[in-house]
Design an enzyme around this catalytic site. Sequence first.
Site, PDB file in Angstrom:
ATOM      1  N   HIS B 267       1.179  -1.174  -0.087  1.00 16.48           N
ATOM      2  CA  HIS B 267      -0.113   0.207   0.320  1.00 16.48           C
ATOM      3  C   HIS B 267       0.658   1.520  -0.133  1.00 16.48           C
ATOM      4  CE1 HIS B 267      -3.226   2.821   0.656  1.00 16.48           C
ATOM      5  NE2 HIS B 267      -4.189   1.897   0.745  1.00 16.48           N
ATOM      6  N   ARG B 338      -2.709   1.016  -6.930  1.00 11.15           N
ATOM      7  CA  ARG B 338      -1.377   1.310  -5.736  1.00 11.15           C
ATOM      8  C   ARG B 338      -0.501   0.549  -5.944  1.00 11.15           C
ATOM      9  NH1 ARG B 338      -6.363  -1.563  -1.217  1.00 11.15           N
ATOM     10  NH2 ARG B 338      -6.903   0.517  -0.257  1.00 11.15           N
ATOM     11  N   GLU B 433     -10.412 -12.675   2.218  1.00 14.45           N
ATOM     12  CA  GLU B 433      -9.005 -12.598   1.613  1.00 14.45           C
ATOM     13  C   GLU B 433      -8.411 -14.086   2.294  1.00 14.45           C
ATOM     14  OE1 GLU B 433      -6.747  -8.704   3.692  1.00 14.45           O
ATOM     15  OE2 GLU B 433      -4.788  -9.846   2.709  1.00 14.45           O
TER      16      GLU B 433
END
Lengths: 261, 646
Positions: B267, B338, B433
């Site tokens: 990130h 990102r 996730e």
Amino acid sequence: MVQQFKKKSNMENSINLTLKVWRQNGPKEKGRFETYQVSNISTDSSFLEMLDVLNEQLINEGKEPVAFDHDCREGICGMCSLYINGHPHGPDDRVTTCQLHMRNFNDGDTITIEPWRSAGFPVIKDLIVDRQAFDKIIAAGGYVSVNTGGVPDANAMPISKADADEAMDAASCIGCGACVAACKNGSAMLFVSAKVSQLALLPQGKVEAARRAKNMVSKMDELGFGNCTNTGACEVECPKGISLANIARLNREFIKAKAQD
Amino acid sequence: MIKLDAKIPEGPLAQKWSNYKANQKLVNPSNKRKLDVIIVGTGLAGASAASSLGEMGFNVKIFTIQDSPRRAHSIAAQGGINAAKNYPNDGDSIFRLFYDTVKGGDYRAREANVYRLAEVSNSIIDQCVAQGVPFAREYGGLLDNRSFGGAQVSRTFYAKGQTGQQLLLGAYQALMRQVNAGTVEMHTRTELVDIVIVDGKARGIITRDLVTGKLEKHFAHAVVLGTGGYGNAFFLSTNAMGSNGSAALKAYHKGAAFANPCFAQIHPTCIPVHGEFQSKLTLMSESLRNDGRIWVPKKKEDAEAIRAGKLKPTQIAEEDRDYYLERRYPAFGNLVPRDVASRAAKERCDAGFGVGTTGLAVYLDFKTSIERLGKEAIEDRYGNLFQMYEKIVDDNPYETPMMIYPAIHYTMGGIWVDYNLQTTVPGLFSIGEANFSDHGANRLGASALMQGLADGYFVLPYTIQNYLADDIATPRMTTDEKEFVEAEKAINDRITKLMKIKGKRSVDSIHKELGVVMWDFVGMARNKEGLQKALERIKEVKKEFWTNVRIPGSEEGMNVELEKANRLADFIEIGELMARDGLNREESCGGHFREEYQTPEGEALRQDDKFAYVSCWEYQGEDKAPVMHKEDLVFENVKLIQRNYK
Ligand SMILES: Cc1cc2nc3c(=O)[nH]c(=O)nc-3n(C[C@H](O)[C@H](O)[C@H](O)COP(=O)(O)OP(=O)(O)OC[C@H]3O[C@@H](n4cnc5c(N)ncnc54)[C@H](O)[C@@H]3O)c2cc1C
Ligand code: SF4
Ligand code: FES
């Protein structure tokens, strides 16, 4: 290639501290304070990072590290606790223990660290307490009774920005329990009122508002939390600035529910 | 040998999910009560799945390592959640959200799954509003939207900077309602330590009670893993301290393929590392890139002076600032995806233009926006983030630009699942996730929350029935069966082995060592030589761990160091798998940047003819090299192009 762990830069300050930490082996064991020294603590590090240093030191000495709760370390999960020098979440305003930084302390300070102390939150080990009571209070009514699917379009019901914002403020409670730890009666009213308020402010939650208030409060009483006598200590120590106005709103809903009984 | 079958339904893309639902098997209400489902994890994925299955009448048991389901790592998500509502009327649609997600993922995701995700996204917003999630609203009373990286439309719904918190509390409350109703049994401070397979099917789990240290056996007709990502293999990441990859690794050991392990997201906007005692990295939401401009000094001597503390950023004249994202990517500017933003920051810092005392930071500046919109507007949007920054860094971002640097944040890789969200082990499902998900090689901002809730509320409750419908005749099994007993014994042996090492080093000190290897060689930029070195170094870390770790205390009662040791042993294996997968994938795509494969301008260069596949690793036993299988990706609805954000 980038080196991730830089040596400390010389612009930081570091301090030495004496820690008096509550140690307790299990729920039924007797606890006691132990005194430890830690040195060269960077003032840029967080309180929990300081405890990490202590634990590393204890492990290297072959001792058991201090058990404490934590997870996000960003002030949002509500898992960290600690009663630091007589304040839940320590001396800084509007922060959780994980966001408390060592620049709030001075070289040579003695810091006393204890678990939350309240009948509703029994100690599990060292600084870790059992806060399952909060989940039980939510289970008693802290929701809107809708099932998955079959709901109206999200924009079908306009909600004034003022109400939505106020609901959001109440909803920002992280369920940490500092309010209970701060209260001389061990009451959970601020926590309960935050959820009751959030949902009562929104049309989706209004339908069940009175019933919800009644059920959550009676669960709170049943679980051994004390009464609210409006001392306001909870509001002062709440890391998320949950306001006493929520307790007033809860009381209104509660009276409505009683009237309906 | 694993057989990969994605089980993608027939028919045109837009009709696949409706066709599936029209033809799937259902379980009738009286049978639902006889079926047990175990869900591991109470994050957005786990909580939403458990509440939905509970409401439907299944018998659910749910597990979390935290003291309350509300504390799952999802709580920390800040920025928002995507949906294709097109409320702002800016040209959004289900197809566009699908397209952006496939493109943003650099064409390494399965079309059918991504389309379904976009399709159910709108229902998520409806559901959350009905639960009382206080999303941000406009003065007219309707929902507000903001933009996120990788998109040219405004499709992100948010609740201040606390979107994950509010969505999770909504799901948590729905879950507690089911606990109250008796359909869901809650197990907090309980960790899955193994999965039990009987006759080739997942039939239960072994858990460890983190308070008493006792092992327990649980039966179920199906097991669902919603245990989150494995980014903490890097030690420092934006993940919560307890986030771990152990459940995924256990699944892999028991025959589930592990897909694309090397796809990890870095990130771009995190608070830079401050010192060697640092325990985690704090994210500054990507939403800040809506109003913040990223820059470094144009002149090296200015950067040097800043690093030496002789110059302040506010003293650098406008013409001496290099707004490098706006310069390199005029169309998307500060809102590039990102991976692109992270690499661009690294490129500037490596070239000597970085700021902060370490030189590993760039500025995120709100000056222009504050001048344009006023301080109040900025405070309204990002107040809590600015406060958080100030508490951590002791600097006021309204006056001085923030300093940021990339950090490990999310793992796109994970347990391989088919269209049913079922792994290669029948009866074992994975959501959120934890699965290899819909994000390909790079996840777009605000899409993880969407995927977690899509899986839990709107996909799994259908697809799991397709499996369970064939299992109604299977009676509940006792956990005295030999498979359960053997699994429990294996875990007991492992714990005894760990406790017996009695070495000299703390778990964290070894974890940090692993983290440095991962960051240096399996981080933002990778190459063959580095990845090979990583494999060697990880072997050394593994040896050090198994011979020299020190776990004080005993296996009875609460023992935090033992918990951490158990997870680190698994992170070491995951780290190895990541390096191995990165070495295999000789191309650059999304978050996986191989320095050997780049365009002359330094952009990622895919090798579609060779690598348009999901790499699925099959476990072969301890210290044996795993076998890689390919799921070829077929693109019928999007054309593969080089991602261009210029
Ligand atoms: C700081 C931050 C900000 C983010 N912001 C955004 C955003 O704005 N928008 C967005 O879309 N995404 C965002 N993300 C990503 C997103 O938050 C996560 O990907 C998502 O919440 C994962 O949800 P999950 O349900 O899959 O897993 P998690 O929320 O990680 O939950 C995992 C659960 O599994 C449990 N568990 C794990 N292992 C075990 C075990 N062995 N036994 C028992 N239980 C176990 C845990 O206790 C937990 O309950 C952000 C992530 C971070 C780190
Ligand atoms: S009201 Fe405040 S102190 Fe009490 S649980 Fe919520 S956030 Fe914590
Ligand atoms: S660790 Fe999550 S609030 Fe402190």
